[in-house]
Design a protein around this motif. Structure first.
Motif, PDB file in Angstrom:
ATOM      1  N   UNK A 158     -70.301 -11.994-132.667  1.00 12.36           N
ATOM      2  CA  UNK A 158     -71.336 -11.315-132.316  1.00 12.36           C
ATOM      3  C   UNK A 158     -72.689 -11.808-132.749  1.00 12.36           C
ATOM      4  N   UNK A 159     -72.769 -13.155-132.827  1.00  8.86           N
ATOM      5  CA  UNK A 159     -73.903 -13.996-133.199  1.00  8.86           C
ATOM      6  C   UNK A 159     -75.073 -13.683-132.632  1.00  8.86           C
ATOM      7  N   UNK A 160     -74.970 -13.344-131.149  1.00 11.06           N
ATOM      8  CA  UNK A 160     -76.067 -12.959-130.207  1.00 11.06           C
ATOM      9  C   UNK A 160     -76.893 -11.714-130.954  1.00 11.06           C
ATOM     10  N   UNK A 161     -76.202 -10.657-131.542  1.00  8.60           N
ATOM     11  CA  UNK A 161     -76.713  -9.606-132.317  1.00  8.60           C
ATOM     12  C   UNK A 161     -77.401  -9.892-133.394  1.00  8.60           C
ATOM     13  N   UNK A 162     -76.707 -10.679-134.334  1.00  8.87           N
ATOM     14  CA  UNK A 162     -77.179 -11.186-135.620  1.00  8.87           C
ATOM     15  C   UNK A 162     -76.342 -12.118-136.187  1.00  8.87           C
ATOM     16  N   UNK A 163     -77.103 -13.012-136.921  1.00 10.26           N
ATOM     17  CA  UNK A 163     -76.197 -14.115-137.204  1.00 10.26           C
ATOM     18  C   UNK A 163     -75.944 -14.074-138.870  1.00 10.26           C
TER      19      UNK A 163
ATOM     20  N   UNK B 195     -65.205  -7.405-133.929  1.00 10.05           N
ATOM     21  CA  UNK B 195     -66.598  -7.836-133.782  1.00 10.05           C
ATOM     22  C   UNK B 195     -67.056  -8.751-132.807  1.00 10.05           C
ATOM     23  N   UNK B 196     -67.409  -8.203-131.583  1.00 10.00           N
ATOM     24  CA  UNK B 196     -67.749  -8.900-130.600  1.00 10.00           C
ATOM     25  C   UNK B 196     -68.932  -7.742-130.107  1.00 10.00           C
ATOM     26  N   UNK B 197     -69.707  -8.306-128.953  1.00  5.66           N
ATOM     27  CA  UNK B 197     -70.642  -7.504-128.122  1.00  5.66           C
ATOM     28  C   UNK B 197     -70.040  -6.747-126.732  1.00  5.66           C
ATOM     29  N   UNK B 198     -70.541  -5.605-126.592  1.00  2.75           N
ATOM     30  CA  UNK B 198     -70.421  -5.009-125.304  1.00  2.75           C
ATOM     31  C   UNK B 198     -71.795  -4.862-124.565  1.00  2.75           C
ATOM     32  N   UNK B 199     -72.486  -5.999-124.423  1.00  5.51           N
ATOM     33  CA  UNK B 199     -73.824  -5.961-124.031  1.00  5.51           C
ATOM     34  C   UNK B 199     -74.745  -6.328-125.058  1.00  5.51           C
ATOM     35  N   UNK B 200     -76.137  -5.404-124.884  1.00  5.85           N
ATOM     36  CA  UNK B 200     -77.134  -5.690-126.120  1.00  5.85           C
ATOM     37  C   UNK B 200     -76.896  -4.755-127.185  1.00  5.85           C
ATOM     38  N   UNK B 201     -76.734  -5.516-128.280  1.00  4.50           N
ATOM     39  CA  UNK B 201     -76.758  -4.460-129.559  1.00  4.50           C
ATOM     40  C   UNK B 201     -78.112  -4.157-129.800  1.00  4.50           C
ATOM     41  N   UNK B 202     -78.999  -4.552-129.416  1.00  6.43           N
ATOM     42  CA  UNK B 202     -80.405  -4.092-129.803  1.00  6.43           C
ATOM     43  C   UNK B 202     -80.872  -2.823-129.061  1.00  6.43           C
ATOM     44  N   UNK B 203     -80.031  -2.318-128.113  1.00 10.72           N
ATOM     45  CA  UNK B 203     -80.726  -1.163-127.438  1.00 10.72           C
ATOM     46  C   UNK B 203     -79.676   0.069-127.345  1.00 10.72           C
TER      47      UNK B 203
END
Length: 407
Positions: free
Chosen positions: A9-14, A320-328
């Motif tokens: 989930x690096x696109x959410x935070x590294x 720990x993967x993303x299901x879309x944008x973690x910022x919303x």
């Protein structure tokens, strides 16, 4: 012994790079660097030198020593300063340009800031993208005219990783006399600077925690000729554009992160891992690609036909993967996938798998195994999957004429 838990989930935070951490700790530990850099004494000057070095690192990364670097709390604040600050500054000068263009797949920090800019009399327009999330030159050309004040584009989309054709798009914006803002939260330090077209931008937003730096720090980089109205008021720091005492250790960390920007070898390594990830998922069948070939190597977005989205999320709880944008905190399907005209049920059954500097082959193998087991289990009770297995067309089953590329 249990295997280490994979993090994709690096696109959410590294993760924080240890070298960045060391640069920050040097500020906390070194005598004198605890001072306020605005203070007119030796300790303040030493803290100021740390900020100067970080500023030069950002300028070196962007390829021009003339960038003005305004430190912010992150890319969200940088986006707000760029868009609202520009709108307010132009409104004060009563210029005739009253349109702001953003792509339909922008991050909420851009879309909401643009919406807020409407209170200054600006019309906000969302540019359509194609089925793989690309803004075409034709779509941009159709929207540009002498009334456009600002165009905001993310060179790399935070959900799909699509790499916009910035070398073609950027000159069009300037030819129309408008300013170009790039939300570079996902592209900063990752893609080739020429591909991101930083050299053709008027404003660039950067983020620390999206690229191995600390949370709570970012920057808005401006050309010397660009004027923005401040959105935070106080002691007049940073030429009055963003008041507040500067967080020296965080700024040192952000500067170090960009000194350590990914090189071609690291990008190739991530491409190889991402290719392995897709190759491992493709045999499941019905894996719809939301990420095109022209993309950043660190993001892969895929949807699983014949899988219920809520069940997928529930069964992958703890992975720990993303299901879309973690910022919303939005409800319903991703606005990015909706803009790409993905059917709602398919958009819900989407994973954003993002990797980075500390990802290895073991992480990829574990994620492939876990996702594969889950998808197979859920499809056993899926009438949609049974219909697909009988050879029915995926577009007809999901009632869409949008082309769906299956891995």
């Amino acid at each position: 012994m249990d295997r280490p838990r994979p993090y994709l989930d690096y696109a959410a935070t590294t993760p924080l790079d240890p070298r960045v951490h060391a640069a920050m700790m040097a500020c906390y530990d070194a005598r004198g660097l605890v001072a306020n850099p605005a203070s007119p004494h030796r300790a303040g000057a030493l803290a100021g030198e740390v900020i100067d070095r970080a500023t030069e690192a950002i300028r070196d990364y962007l390829g021009d020593p003339h960038w003005q670097v305004v430190w912010t709390s992150g890319a969200t604040e940088a986006d707000n300063l760029a868009i609202l600050g520009t709108a307010e500054a132009l409104a004060q000068r009563r210029r005739g340009r009253d349109r702001i263009l953003i792509t339909a797949t922008e991050h909420a920090a851009v879309t909401m800031a643009a919406r807020a800019a409407s209170r200054h009399g600006f019309a906000i327009e969302r540019l359509p993208v194609d089925a793989m999330g690309r803004l075409t030159p034709e779509a941009l050309a159709d929207a540009l005219d002498e009334r456009v004040a600002l165009v905001s584009i993310a060179p790399v989309n935070n959900e799909t990783g699509v790499l916009q054709a910035m070398p073609a798009l950027a000159p069009m914006v300037h030819d129309a006399g408008a300013l170009l803002h790039l939300d570079a939260a996902q592209s900063g330090g990752r893609v080739d600077a020429a591909a991101a077209a930083y050299d053709q931008a008027d404003m660039v937003s950067l983020s620390g925690h999206k690229f191995y730096g600390p949370k709570g720090i970012g920057a808005l980089c401006l050309r010397p000729s660009v004027r923005v109205a401040p959105q935070l008021h106080g002691g007049g720091q940073q030429q009055g554009m963003r008041s507040g005492t500067l967080p020296v250790p965080l700024i040192a960390g952000l500067g170090e992160a960009f000194r350590l920007a990914d090189d071609a070898a690291e990008r190739d390594r991530q491409w190889s891992l991402r290719d392995s990830l897709l190759a491992g998922l493709a045999p499941l069948g019905g894996v719809v690609l939301n990420t095109p070939a022209e993309a950043s190597p660190h993001i892969l977005s895929v949807s699983f036909a014949g899988v219920h989205g809520a069940a997928l999320r529930a069964h992958l709880d703890g992975l720990d993967v993303g299901f879309g944008s973690a910022c919303s905190s939005h409800e319903g399907a991703s606005s990015v996938l909706r803009a790409m005209q993905r059917p709602e049920p398919l958009a819900h059954a989407t994973l954003r798998l993002s990797l980075g500097r500390f990802t290895d082959g073991s992480d990829i193998t574990q994620v492939i195994e876990r996702v594969g087991e889950t998808v197979d289990r859920l499809r056993r009770v899926s009438p949609v999957w049974r219909a697909l297995a009988r050879g029915q067309d995926i577009g007809a089953l999901y009632s869409t004429t949008t082309p769906l590329e299956v891995a």
